[in-house]
Design a protein around this motif. Structure first.
Motif, short mmCIF file in Angstrom:
data_model
loop_
_atom_site.label_atom_id
_atom_site.label_comp_id
_atom_site.label_asym_id
_atom_site.label_seq_id
_atom_site.Cartn_x
_atom_site.Cartn_y
_atom_site.Cartn_z
N MET A 71 0.85 -1.19 0.00
CA MET A 71 0.00 0.00 0.00
C MET A 71 0.89 1.24 0.00
SD MET A 71 -2.82 1.25 2.80
CE MET A 71 -1.76 2.28 3.80
N PRO A 72 0.59 2.23 -0.85
CA PRO A 72 1.39 3.45 -0.81
C PRO A 72 1.20 4.18 0.52
CG PRO A 72 -0.46 3.69 -2.33
CD PRO A 72 -0.46 2.27 -1.84
N CYS A 73 2.30 4.52 1.17
CA CYS A 73 2.25 5.18 2.48
C CYS A 73 3.07 6.46 2.45
CB CYS A 73 2.79 4.26 3.57
SG CYS A 73 1.76 2.82 3.82
N PHE A 74 2.64 7.40 3.25
CA PHE A 74 3.31 8.69 3.35
C PHE A 74 3.45 9.03 4.82
CE2 PHE A 74 0.72 8.42 -0.47
CZ PHE A 74 1.67 8.65 -1.45
N PRO A 75 4.29 9.96 5.17
CA PRO A 75 4.38 10.36 6.59
C PRO A 75 3.02 10.86 7.06
CG PRO A 75 6.22 11.28 5.34
CD PRO A 75 5.27 10.66 4.35
N GLY A 76 2.67 10.53 8.28
CA GLY A 76 1.39 10.94 8.83
C GLY A 76 0.70 9.78 9.50
N ASP A 77 -0.57 10.00 9.84
CA ASP A 77 -1.35 9.00 10.56
C ASP A 77 -1.66 7.82 9.65
OD1 ASP A 77 -2.87 7.78 12.55
OD2 ASP A 77 -4.70 8.81 11.91
N LEU A 78 -1.19 6.65 10.03
CA LEU A 78 -1.37 5.45 9.21
C LEU A 78 -2.84 5.05 9.13
CD1 LEU A 78 -0.03 3.22 7.56
CD2 LEU A 78 0.27 1.94 9.68
N THR A 79 -3.57 5.19 10.21
CA THR A 79 -4.99 4.81 10.21
C THR A 79 -5.76 5.63 9.18
OG1 THR A 79 -4.83 4.26 12.56
CG2 THR A 79 -7.03 4.51 11.66
N ARG A 139 -6.82 -4.01 -10.63
CA ARG A 139 -6.31 -3.05 -11.62
C ARG A 139 -5.46 -1.95 -10.99
NH1 ARG A 139 -11.84 -2.21 -11.08
NH2 ARG A 139 -12.37 -0.22 -10.16
N TYR A 140 -5.42 -1.91 -9.65
CA TYR A 140 -4.67 -0.84 -8.97
C TYR A 140 -3.21 -1.25 -8.77
CZ TYR A 140 -3.24 2.66 -5.64
OH TYR A 140 -2.57 3.68 -5.02
N ARG A 141 -2.33 -0.27 -8.99
CA ARG A 141 -0.90 -0.47 -8.74
C ARG A 141 -0.40 0.68 -7.88
NH1 ARG A 141 1.61 -4.35 -11.13
NH2 ARG A 141 0.79 -5.43 -12.91
N ASN A 142 0.54 0.36 -7.00
CA ASN A 142 1.16 1.39 -6.17
C ASN A 142 1.88 2.37 -7.10
OD1 ASN A 142 2.99 2.87 -4.57
ND2 ASN A 142 3.17 1.21 -3.09
#
Length: 158
Positions: A71-79, A139-142
């Motif tokens: 899953m693409p993740c960025f800094p911040g709240d994971l929830t 069909r989704y890609r990171n």
């Protein structure tokens, strides 16, 4: 085992004639050893029973969990990121409070190679909605590494 026991008893009788004190000590130690072996067997049975109970508890407690891989993740709240990702890509209407807990499995790594995220839902029905809609991710890609995102149910190590 029976032959060894017979040989042991025969040697013990011979020792009884020559050195009764040593024979009594050996007999006492043998009895203690038998008691310890019985105790070990009982404890092994208890451990087996407890392992079974733990496995059953893990299965029950993980029935409302999923693992999201890549899953693409960025800094911040994971929830919040998980809720946004699921709502955008699976057409769900989850809220942050629908998730009991979520965290990375291992180090978060980097954006190109994100660690899997385990998500525990407050209610099984929320997990079930995500599970039934996971096919929409085919069909989704990171966007960070152009790899597919997968949703799996959690499984115990055994």
């Amino acid at each position: 085992m029976v032959d060894k026991t017979c040989d042991f008893n025969k040697l013990l009788e011979e020792l009884q004639d020559t050195n009764p004190t040593a024979a009594a000590l050996i007999r006492h130690l043998s009895d203690q050893m038998d008691e310890k072996e019985a105790r070990i067997q009982m404890l092994e049975n208890t451990v087996t029973d407890l392992e079974t109970r733990v496995l059953q508890q893990e299965r029950y407690s993980s029935k409302d969990c999923i693992i999201i891989s890549n899953m693409p993740c960025f800094p911040g709240d994971l929830t919040e990121q998980v809720v946004d990702f699921l709502n955008c890509n699976l057409s769900t209407t989850l809220e942050v409070w629908d998730i009991k807990a979520c965290h990375f499995l291992g180090d978060p790594r980097d954006r190109l190679n994100p660690a899997p995220v385990i998500v525990k839902f407050l209610y099984f029905r929320h997990k079930d909605i995500v599970w039934l809609n996971k096919k929409l991710l085919r069909r989704y890609r990171n966007p960070n590494n152009n790899q597919p995102v997968f949703i799996n149910e959690t499984a115990s190590a055994r």
